[in-house]
Design a protein around this motif. Structure first.
Motif, PDB file in Angstrom:
ATOM      1  N   PRO A   5       0.829  -1.213   0.000  1.00 42.24           N
ATOM      2  CA  PRO A   5       0.000   0.000   0.000  1.00 42.24           C
ATOM      3  C   PRO A   5       0.865   1.265   0.000  1.00 42.24           C
ATOM      4  O   PRO A   5       2.016   1.244   0.432  1.00 42.24           O
ATOM      5  N   TRP A  11       1.109   8.913  -1.569  1.00 41.74           N
ATOM      6  CA  TRP A  11      -0.215   9.272  -2.117  1.00 41.74           C
ATOM      7  C   TRP A  11      -0.162  10.696  -2.666  1.00 41.74           C
ATOM      8  O   TRP A  11      -0.595  10.965  -3.790  1.00 41.74           O
ATOM      9  N   THR A 174      -4.281   0.099  -0.835  1.00 40.72           N
ATOM     10  CA  THR A 174      -4.302   1.357  -0.093  1.00 40.72           C
ATOM     11  C   THR A 174      -5.716   1.664   0.378  1.00 40.72           C
ATOM     12  O   THR A 174      -5.916   2.146   1.502  1.00 40.72           O
ATOM     13  N   ASP A 207       0.819  -2.964   5.407  1.00 35.06           N
ATOM     14  CA  ASP A 207       0.831  -1.533   5.689  1.00 35.06           C
ATOM     15  C   ASP A 207       1.917  -1.224   6.712  1.00 35.06           C
ATOM     16  O   ASP A 207       1.693  -1.225   7.910  1.00 35.06           O
TER      17      ASP A 207
END
Length: 242
Positions: A5, A11, A174, A207
């Motif tokens: 992720p 991001w 994610t 994660d």
């Protein structure tokens, strides 16, 4: 780890590196498939085939929650899809761009003037993403979203994340980890993502940011061990000096 992720910084980088400095309304056409994968848990083939009628109602409103048809859903199992406020705003902007360029338009007021059966997502040249047929599944042809796959790979590469373990699988993973951080239950995440609860649990382990306390424990343990060795070395030096 390949396919892990994204963390928060990655991001932001992924979106920033694929957004032009100058304001360009058409940029949402390129980014919406990426954000749908990250923020609604849709897979590539689902994004490619989703019809406008799933998101836009006959009266011209956007659905906050809709049922993904089993005909295009993962494992042929219809499931609910949630759209948060950011995604709803993005879709509104996206539909305005399609209207401006006359994409999928019909001469009626229903569905905001769109053909309800047309594919929602189009490429940068305003054409539906092409698919390829690769053999058969148990009950239907195996359709691969080849063009959208390439597009998403390009976006990841533009952000130089392809060399850091980020792949297309990272997008839905994610989504899962964000659901866990929002304290959704495993059952709810499994239902919304089309996964099993066992798979959701496995993704949670990937994660690294969420489970950093584990890494911190071992890092602190090693640090304390080194400090203990140095302290013992000093004691030995003092002993010999006496």
């Amino acid at each position: 780890m390949k396919g892990r992720p994204l963390n928060k910084a990655e991001w932001k980088t992924l979106l920033k590196k694929n957004s032009p400095r100058l304001l360009d309304n058409k940029n949402i056409v390129s980014l919406l498939p990426l954000k749908l994968a990250l923020m609604s848990g849709l897979r590539e083939i689902e994004i490619t085939l989703i019809p406008i009628s799933s998101i836009v109602t006959a009266t011209g409103e956007l659905n906050e929650i809709f049922i993904l048809p089993k005909e295009i859903a993962h494992n042929e199992k219809a499931r609910p899809i949630l759209l948060n406020e950011e995604l709803k705003c993005d879709i509104e902007q996206y539909l305005k761009v399609l209207t401006e360029f006359g994409v999928n338009q019909m001469p009626h007021a229903a569905y905001l003037g769109f053909d309800p059966n047309s594919q929602l997502i189009v490429s940068d040249d305003f054409k539906p993403y092409k698919t390829q047929s690769r053999g058969l599944l148990t009950s239907r042809a195996r359709i691969v979203p080849s063009e959208l796959n390439k597009h998403l790979d390009t976006l990841i590469s533009n952000a130089s994340l392809d060399t850091k373990g980020i792949t297309r699988k990272s997008l839905i993973r994610t989504y899962v980890t964000q659901g866990l951080k929002a304290k959704w239950s495993l059952r709810d995440i499994a239902m919304l993502s089309g996964m099993t609860e066992a798979n959701v649990s496995k993704i949670a382990v990937l994660d690294l940011e969420q489970y950093s306390p584990i890494a911190d424990f071992f890092s602190n343990r090693d640090r304390k061990k080194k400090l203990k060795v140095k302290r013992l070395e000093k004691i030995r030096r003092w002993t010999f000096m006496e």
